[in-house]
Motif scaffolding. Sequence first.
Motif, PDB file in Angstrom:
ATOM      1  N   ASN A  65       0.846  -1.192   0.000  1.00 48.94           N
ATOM      2  CA  ASN A  65       0.000   0.000   0.000  1.00 48.94           C
ATOM      3  C   ASN A  65       0.880   1.240   0.000  1.00 48.94           C
ATOM      4  OD1 ASN A  65       0.659   0.586   2.870  1.00 48.94           O
ATOM      5  ND2 ASN A  65      -0.541  -1.272   3.244  1.00 48.94           N
TER       6      ASN A  65
ATOM      7  N   TYR B 120       1.095   3.540   2.206  1.00 49.78           N
ATOM      8  CA  TYR B 120       1.715   3.837   3.492  1.00 49.78           C
ATOM      9  C   TYR B 120       3.126   3.247   3.536  1.00 49.78           C
ATOM     10  CZ  TYR B 120      -3.149   4.712   4.867  1.00 49.78           C
ATOM     11  OH  TYR B 120      -4.433   5.178   4.945  1.00 49.78           O
ATOM     12  N   SER B 121       3.259   1.990   3.139  1.00 50.81           N
ATOM     13  CA  SER B 121       4.574   1.336   3.111  1.00 50.81           C
ATOM     14  C   SER B 121       5.494   2.021   2.113  1.00 50.81           C
ATOM     15  CB  SER B 121       4.404  -0.143   2.747  1.00 50.81           C
ATOM     16  OG  SER B 121       3.535  -0.791   3.642  1.00 50.81           O
TER      17      SER B 121
ATOM     18  N   PHE C  90       2.746  -1.772   8.404  1.00 49.97           N
ATOM     19  CA  PHE C  90       1.813  -1.098   7.494  1.00 49.97           C
ATOM     20  C   PHE C  90       1.123  -2.102   6.573  1.00 49.97           C
ATOM     21  CE2 PHE C  90       4.044   3.141   8.078  1.00 49.97           C
ATOM     22  CZ  PHE C  90       2.957   3.720   8.726  1.00 49.97           C
TER      23      PHE C  90
ATOM     24  N   GLY D   8      -2.335  -1.722   7.868  1.00 48.12           N
ATOM     25  CA  GLY D   8      -2.620  -0.507   7.112  1.00 48.12           C
ATOM     26  C   GLY D   8      -4.094  -0.240   6.942  1.00 48.12           C
TER      27      GLY D   8
ATOM     28  N   TYR E 216      -8.511   3.600   2.645  1.00 48.89           N
ATOM     29  CA  TYR E 216      -7.515   2.551   2.445  1.00 48.89           C
ATOM     30  C   TYR E 216      -7.778   1.758   1.181  1.00 48.89           C
ATOM     31  CZ  TYR E 216      -4.764  -1.672   3.167  1.00 48.89           C
ATOM     32  OH  TYR E 216      -3.892  -2.709   2.991  1.00 48.89           O
TER      33      TYR E 216
END
Length: 281
Positions: free
Chosen positions: A41, A43-44, A263, A267, A275
């Motif tokens: 995702n 976030y990572s 994450f 996440g 998301y």
Amino acid sequence: MLNDVAFGQYYPTQSFMHRLDPRIKILALISIIVLLFCASNFYSLALCAIVVIAAIASSRVPFKSVLRSVKAVMFILIFTAVLNLFFHKGSMLLVEWWIIKIYLEGVIFSAFFVLRLFFIVMASAILTLTTTPVSLTDGIESLLKPLTFIKFPVHELALIMSIALRFIPTLIDETNRIIAAQKARGADFESGNIFKRIKAIVPILIPLLISAFRRADELGDAMDARCYSGSKTRTKYKKLKFGVRDLVALIVIAALIAGVVLFNIYGEQICPEIYQYLRIR
């Protein structure tokens, strides 16, 4: 013409990244590449991007010099983005024209894939911009030293890689000189269709190959004249030492690995309503 290629070129200065142990930098690069491919995702991906940008800032290398390495592979980035954009299916259709269908999932996947390649190229450029070929050779040889127990030619492999990196800027300069000489004789490399441009490259490749083989032959003679004998009975002028800054770098990489894993797992609990648009399907 090829001045935009930054890979293999060393930028001399004093910085945190320059003083790091080359073994730590190689392991860090491998870790970042693996984590970028494991990121599921944004976030990572953002966490990996922050670490790469922080490494660039701490290296004191001009950001333009790092971006030149991305410019050299811009065609590959655009090509892969277009392919993923047109051929990645999804549930939310954005554009439909004739046989072309573009989905929201395709746009997200293309952006993610391009950013992933973008930061991989930048991280690789930082390694070569902050590490001399000799240090890189020592780092590779030290990391692969356990393979000597199975009679693997570790030193020779590290030497080959070091020489290859060392001669990238030299071959680029040689190519630029050949192109300038051919243009002075009336050669045209910028007009015509793709087949004419490919045909125009032949007068560049032949002298470049001849020059490369000549340099390789001269290098072999120079090594023989200096009684070079490979890894047998060789000592190190500068021995690699693990310091405090290397420990800090290891802690940062360990934190990055933990962050990407967390994450990837949790996440969805961070802003669950958005998301679904930030994960990679």
